[in-house]
Design an enzyme around this catalytic site. Structure first.
Site, PDB file in Angstrom:
ATOM      1  N   ASP A 176     -19.927  20.139  -6.438  1.00 41.87           N
ATOM      2  CA  ASP A 176     -19.029  19.344  -7.263  1.00 41.87           C
ATOM      3  C   ASP A 176     -19.417  17.866  -7.160  1.00 41.87           C
ATOM      4  O   ASP A 176     -19.500  17.318  -6.061  1.00 41.87           O
ATOM      5  CB  ASP A 176     -17.587  19.563  -6.788  1.00 41.87           C
ATOM      6  CG  ASP A 176     -16.576  19.059  -7.812  1.00 41.87           C
ATOM      7  OD1 ASP A 176     -16.918  19.013  -9.006  1.00 41.87           O
ATOM      8  OD2 ASP A 176     -15.451  18.718  -7.412  1.00 41.87           O
ATOM      9  N   HIS A 218     -12.964   7.221 -11.807  1.00 32.68           N
ATOM     10  CA  HIS A 218     -12.343   7.961 -10.704  1.00 32.68           C
ATOM     11  C   HIS A 218     -12.836   7.423  -9.354  1.00 32.68           C
ATOM     12  O   HIS A 218     -12.054   7.221  -8.428  1.00 32.68           O
ATOM     13  CB  HIS A 218     -12.653   9.452 -10.838  1.00 32.68           C
ATOM     14  CG  HIS A 218     -12.145  10.279  -9.698  1.00 32.68           C
ATOM     15  ND1 HIS A 218     -10.799  10.479  -9.465  1.00 32.68           N
ATOM     16  CD2 HIS A 218     -12.795  10.950  -8.700  1.00 32.68           C
ATOM     17  CE1 HIS A 218     -10.648  11.246  -8.388  1.00 32.68           C
ATOM     18  NE2 HIS A 218     -11.835  11.538  -7.906  1.00 32.68           N
ATOM     19  N   ARG A 254     -10.937   0.401   0.025  1.00 28.09           N
ATOM     20  CA  ARG A 254     -11.763  -0.816   0.010  1.00 28.09           C
ATOM     21  C   ARG A 254     -11.408  -1.637  -1.224  1.00 28.09           C
ATOM     22  O   ARG A 254     -12.145  -1.666  -2.207  1.00 28.09           O
ATOM     23  CB  ARG A 254     -13.251  -0.427  -0.053  1.00 28.09           C
ATOM     24  CG  ARG A 254     -13.748   0.429   1.107  1.00 28.09           C
ATOM     25  CD  ARG A 254     -15.170   0.925   0.873  1.00 28.09           C
ATOM     26  NE  ARG A 254     -15.260   1.746  -0.323  1.00 28.09           N
ATOM     27  CZ  ARG A 254     -15.004   3.045  -0.356  1.00 28.09           C
ATOM     28  NH1 ARG A 254     -14.650   3.690   0.737  1.00 28.09           N
ATOM     29  NH2 ARG A 254     -15.087   3.720  -1.491  1.00 28.09           N
ATOM     30  N   GLU A 264      -7.656  18.295  -9.823  1.00 32.22           N
ATOM     31  CA  GLU A 264      -8.684  17.412 -10.378  1.00 32.22           C
ATOM     32  C   GLU A 264      -9.185  18.051 -11.666  1.00 32.22           C
ATOM     33  O   GLU A 264      -9.672  19.186 -11.650  1.00 32.22           O
ATOM     34  CB  GLU A 264      -9.832  17.199  -9.377  1.00 32.22           C
ATOM     35  CG  GLU A 264      -9.387  16.372  -8.168  1.00 32.22           C
ATOM     36  CD  GLU A 264     -10.523  15.899  -7.262  1.00 32.22           C
ATOM     37  OE1 GLU A 264     -11.615  16.526  -7.294  1.00 32.22           O
ATOM     38  OE2 GLU A 264     -10.319  14.911  -6.537  1.00 32.22           O
ATOM     39  N   GLU A 267     -11.683  18.656 -14.409  1.00 28.19           N
ATOM     40  CA  GLU A 267     -13.142  18.515 -14.442  1.00 28.19           C
ATOM     41  C   GLU A 267     -13.763  19.402 -15.518  1.00 28.19           C
ATOM     42  O   GLU A 267     -13.182  20.392 -15.949  1.00 28.19           O
ATOM     43  CB  GLU A 267     -13.748  18.917 -13.078  1.00 28.19           C
ATOM     44  CG  GLU A 267     -13.155  18.139 -11.919  1.00 28.19           C
ATOM     45  CD  GLU A 267     -13.944  18.285 -10.623  1.00 28.19           C
ATOM     46  OE1 GLU A 267     -15.076  18.797 -10.658  1.00 28.19           O
ATOM     47  OE2 GLU A 267     -13.401  17.870  -9.575  1.00 28.19           O
ATOM     48  N   ASP A 322     -10.486  21.470  -9.480  1.00 31.77           N
ATOM     49  CA  ASP A 322     -10.879  21.338  -8.076  1.00 31.77           C
ATOM     50  C   ASP A 322      -9.617  20.939  -7.285  1.00 31.77           C
ATOM     51  O   ASP A 322      -9.397  19.778  -6.980  1.00 31.77           O
ATOM     52  CB  ASP A 322     -11.968  20.262  -7.961  1.00 31.77           C
ATOM     53  CG  ASP A 322     -12.438  20.065  -6.528  1.00 31.77           C
ATOM     54  OD1 ASP A 322     -12.346  21.009  -5.736  1.00 31.77           O
ATOM     55  OD2 ASP A 322     -12.906  18.946  -6.211  1.00 31.77           O
ATOM     56  N   ARG A 355      -4.671  16.272  -0.516  1.00 32.39           N
ATOM     57  CA  ARG A 355      -5.031  14.876  -0.224  1.00 32.39           C
ATOM     58  C   ARG A 355      -4.776  14.482   1.223  1.00 32.39           C
ATOM     59  O   ARG A 355      -5.507  13.661   1.786  1.00 32.39           O
ATOM     60  CB  ARG A 355      -4.264  13.933  -1.149  1.00 32.39           C
ATOM     61  CG  ARG A 355      -4.514  14.163  -2.624  1.00 32.39           C
ATOM     62  CD  ARG A 355      -5.964  13.978  -2.980  1.00 32.39           C
ATOM     63  NE  ARG A 355      -6.188  14.129  -4.419  1.00 32.39           N
ATOM     64  CZ  ARG A 355      -7.386  14.254  -4.964  1.00 32.39           C
ATOM     65  NH1 ARG A 355      -8.473  14.263  -4.207  1.00 32.39           N
ATOM     66  NH2 ARG A 355      -7.525  14.395  -6.266  1.00 32.39           N
ATOM     67  N   GLN A 393      -7.513  16.015   3.238  1.00 32.24           N
ATOM     68  CA  GLN A 393      -8.758  15.311   2.892  1.00 32.24           C
ATOM     69  C   GLN A 393      -8.855  13.961   3.613  1.00 32.24           C
ATOM     70  O   GLN A 393      -9.895  13.616   4.181  1.00 32.24           O
ATOM     71  CB  GLN A 393      -8.792  15.105   1.376  1.00 32.24           C
ATOM     72  CG  GLN A 393     -10.072  14.473   0.845  1.00 32.24           C
ATOM     73  CD  GLN A 393     -10.040  14.303  -0.678  1.00 32.24           C
ATOM     74  OE1 GLN A 393      -9.059  14.667  -1.332  1.00 32.24           O
ATOM     75  NE2 GLN A 393     -11.116  13.768  -1.228  1.00 32.24           N
ATOM     76  N   LYS A 413     -10.547  21.126   0.020  1.00 29.03           N
ATOM     77  CA  LYS A 413     -10.859  21.557  -1.338  1.00 29.03           C
ATOM     78  C   LYS A 413     -11.341  22.996  -1.422  1.00 29.03           C
ATOM     79  O   LYS A 413     -11.357  23.578  -2.506  1.00 29.03           O
ATOM     80  CB  LYS A 413     -11.922  20.631  -1.938  1.00 29.03           C
ATOM     81  CG  LYS A 413     -11.374  19.254  -2.302  1.00 29.03           C
ATOM     82  CD  LYS A 413     -12.481  18.266  -2.598  1.00 29.03           C
ATOM     83  CE  LYS A 413     -11.927  16.901  -2.990  1.00 29.03           C
ATOM     84  NZ  LYS A 413     -11.564  16.812  -4.413  1.00 29.03           N
ATOM     85  N   THR A 445     -10.577  27.102  -6.279  1.00 26.35           N
ATOM     86  CA  THR A 445     -11.082  26.404  -7.466  1.00 26.35           C
ATOM     87  C   THR A 445     -10.775  27.321  -8.640  1.00 26.35           C
ATOM     88  O   THR A 445     -11.037  28.525  -8.565  1.00 26.35           O
ATOM     89  CB  THR A 445     -12.602  26.178  -7.385  1.00 26.35           C
ATOM     90  OG1 THR A 445     -12.908  25.487  -6.166  1.00 26.35           O
ATOM     91  CG2 THR A 445     -13.119  25.370  -8.567  1.00 26.35           C
ATOM     92  N   THR A 456     -13.800  14.656 -11.066  1.00 25.03           N
ATOM     93  CA  THR A 456     -12.606  14.280 -11.822  1.00 25.03           C
ATOM     94  C   THR A 456     -12.968  13.343 -12.972  1.00 25.03           C
ATOM     95  O   THR A 456     -13.524  12.271 -12.749  1.00 25.03           O
ATOM     96  CB  THR A 456     -11.615  13.584 -10.872  1.00 25.03           C
ATOM     97  OG1 THR A 456     -11.476  14.398  -9.714  1.00 25.03           O
ATOM     98  CG2 THR A 456     -10.270  13.380 -11.522  1.00 25.03           C
ATOM     99  N   GLU A 508      -4.330   9.462  -8.645  1.00 25.30           N
ATOM    100  CA  GLU A 508      -4.487   8.255  -9.453  1.00 25.30           C
ATOM    101  C   GLU A 508      -3.232   7.972 -10.283  1.00 25.30           C
ATOM    102  O   GLU A 508      -2.748   6.840 -10.333  1.00 25.30           O
ATOM    103  CB  GLU A 508      -5.700   8.405 -10.379  1.00 25.30           C
ATOM    104  CG  GLU A 508      -7.016   8.466  -9.628  1.00 25.30           C
ATOM    105  CD  GLU A 508      -8.133   9.050 -10.483  1.00 25.30           C
ATOM    106  OE1 GLU A 508      -8.807   8.285 -11.169  1.00 25.30           O
ATOM    107  OE2 GLU A 508      -8.323  10.285 -10.462  1.00 25.30           O
TER     108      GLU A 508
HETATM  109 CA    CA Z   1     -13.713  17.215  -7.474  1.00 21.01          CA
END
Ligand code: CA
Length: 434
Positions: free
Chosen positions: A134, A141, A150, A206, A208, A240, A244, A247, A260, A264, A367, A381
């Site tokens: 993936d 994204h 960051r 996500e 995709e 996907d 979170r 992750q 993840k 799927t 994504t 998001e």
């Molecule tokens: Ca993904």
């Protein structure tokens, strides 16, 4: 890259009336393939969607000749792999033969005996997938998700030089309609002293675009960027699913693992690369100042026609909404035109170290978020990591996915004067953790 031919003639109509209805997903210009069972207990076999019907491909083999007949015969299998393995010449011959036989002009009426209404069929996993990777090909994204960590430099220095990806698990890929169990995992929210193990509290989707490898590559060999598109058999919608909280804690410093791999979901039809040929477009325009791709990722034809215009939508329907018969709520609409990297660049990059591609490998785009908030393609998001929940009809709110929610993806390619090329749906209900 695939050229246009009579199968793309927008004026061609089918003798199957429902295929000619405006806005229908499966006009005669589409002809996506999948695996279906016409009745409970029947053997799965390959079918072709046309209007609101599925043509049983192996049953209809006598309507075809030569390479097309060989391809139809390869459809007597519980996966598309034998058909795909015959190669691009066979895929194209089959498409041409189907387009003619199902057309209003040639109308091979024998085919009527091999039709099943889509609503009566069970759609299975289309491809036996042995490898899944993936990508992370939307710069929007990548910027949105990087900003949380960051704020001053959300994109890492490699982003514009190589299509970033991770290797996923093929064992947990399921077709649309298969419920997804909320995963358990280890997570450590910032406000807790120690990590704990339990059901994910931040389950996300996500949205995709996926694609299936149709032509393998040799162990130890690379795929030139100019040939990469020829290795792609077809496309699908791909969810996907992402935990979170798991992750954020596990991906320090390596990429996604258990956050993840639990599930799927893919749409049941493979829309062929040839069917999407009319929707090829210029690759993403790199803003001034961005580096040019290194030579192994750069190709004039790919720059001119390697982009793809597929509209992608995500909807949510909570259990309460379904009980109240409220229509699913559209929560994002985006386009694969937003991808910074083309599918050919992803494939060429994946093969660039000599790791061989296999028939049926599944590759996800990442994504597909666009520049505006209405096109952001994950709840992470859309809700700012849950801080600004979405209001559902009926008064519920969602920062992340709750048990009983159904996530539904739809996808289509359309342009004026051309029939809409639909992908079908990619949907799944989330069940409570075990
Ligand atoms: Ca993904």
């Amino acid at each position: 890259m695939t050229s246009l031919n009579e199968t793309h003639d927008p004026a061609r109509r089918s003798f199957i009336g429902s295929a000619n209805a405006p806005g229908n997903e499966f006009p005669i210009q589409n002809l996506p393939v999948g695996v279906f069972r016409p009745a409970a207990g029947a053997q799965p076999r390959v079918g072709v969607a046309i209007g609101d019907q599925i043509l049983d491909l192996p049953a209809a083999v006598s309507a075809f000749n030569g390479v097309a007949a060989e391809a139809a015969r390869a459809g007597a299998a519980p996966a598309l792999n034998p058909l795909i393995s015959l190669g691009p010449r066979a895929w194209s011959a089959l498409r041409l033969a189907l387009s003619r036989a199902l057309s209003a002009e040639h109308a091979d009426e024998r085919l009527r005996a091999h039709l099943t209404p889509i609503t009566q069929a069970t759609l299975d996993m289309p491809v036996a997938v042995r490898n899944f990777s993936d990508f992370f090909a939307s710069v929007f994204h990548a910027t949105n998700t990087g900003r949380a960590f960051r704020p001053d430099h959300p994109l890492l220095p490699n982003y514009k030089y190589l299509p970033v990806a991770y290797h996923g698990r093929a064992s947990s890929i399921r077709p649309s309609g298969t419920p997804v169990r909320r995963p358990r995992g280890q997570r450590k929210p910032a406000n807790e002293q120690a990590p704990s193990y339990g059901p994910s509290r931040n389950l996300d989707f996500e949205l995709e675009l996926g694609f299936y490898v149709g032509v393998p590559s040799e162990f130890g060999a690379t795929v030139p960027i100019g040939k990469a598109a020829e290795h792609i058999f077809g496309f699908c919608l791909l969810n996907d699913w992402s935990a979170r909280d798991v992750q954020a804690w596990e991906a320090q410093p390596l990429g996604p693992f258990l956050a993840k791999s639990f599930a799927t979901t893919v749409s049941p039809w493979a829309v062929t690369a040839e069917a999407l040929a009319p929707f090829r477009m210029a690759a993403f325009a790199r803003p001034e100042g961005d580096p040019q791709p290194l030579p192994y990722l750069d190709d004039a034809e790919d720059r001119a026609r390697g982009g793809l215009a597929v509209t992608l939508e995500a909807y949510i329907a909570s259990a309460a909404m379904r009980r109240a018969r409220t229509a699913p709520l559209l929560i994002t609409r985006t386009s694969s035109a937003n991808l910074y990297w083309t599918v050919a660049q992803m494939l060429a990059h994946q093969a660039s170290n000599g790791c061989n591609l296999e028939v049926g490998d599944l590759i996800g785009s990442g994504t597909v978020s666009g520049p505006e908030k209405s096109s952001w393609a994950s709840l992470l998001e859309l809700t700012g990591r849950g801080a600004e929940p979405i209001a559902l009809p009926g008064g519920e709110r969602r920062g992340f996915i709750e048990d009983g929610d159904e996530i539904i993806f739809r996808g289509f390619a359309e342009k004026p004067g051309y029939p809409r090329i639909g992908f079908g749906e990619c949907r799944a209900v989330v069940l409570p953790a075990k």
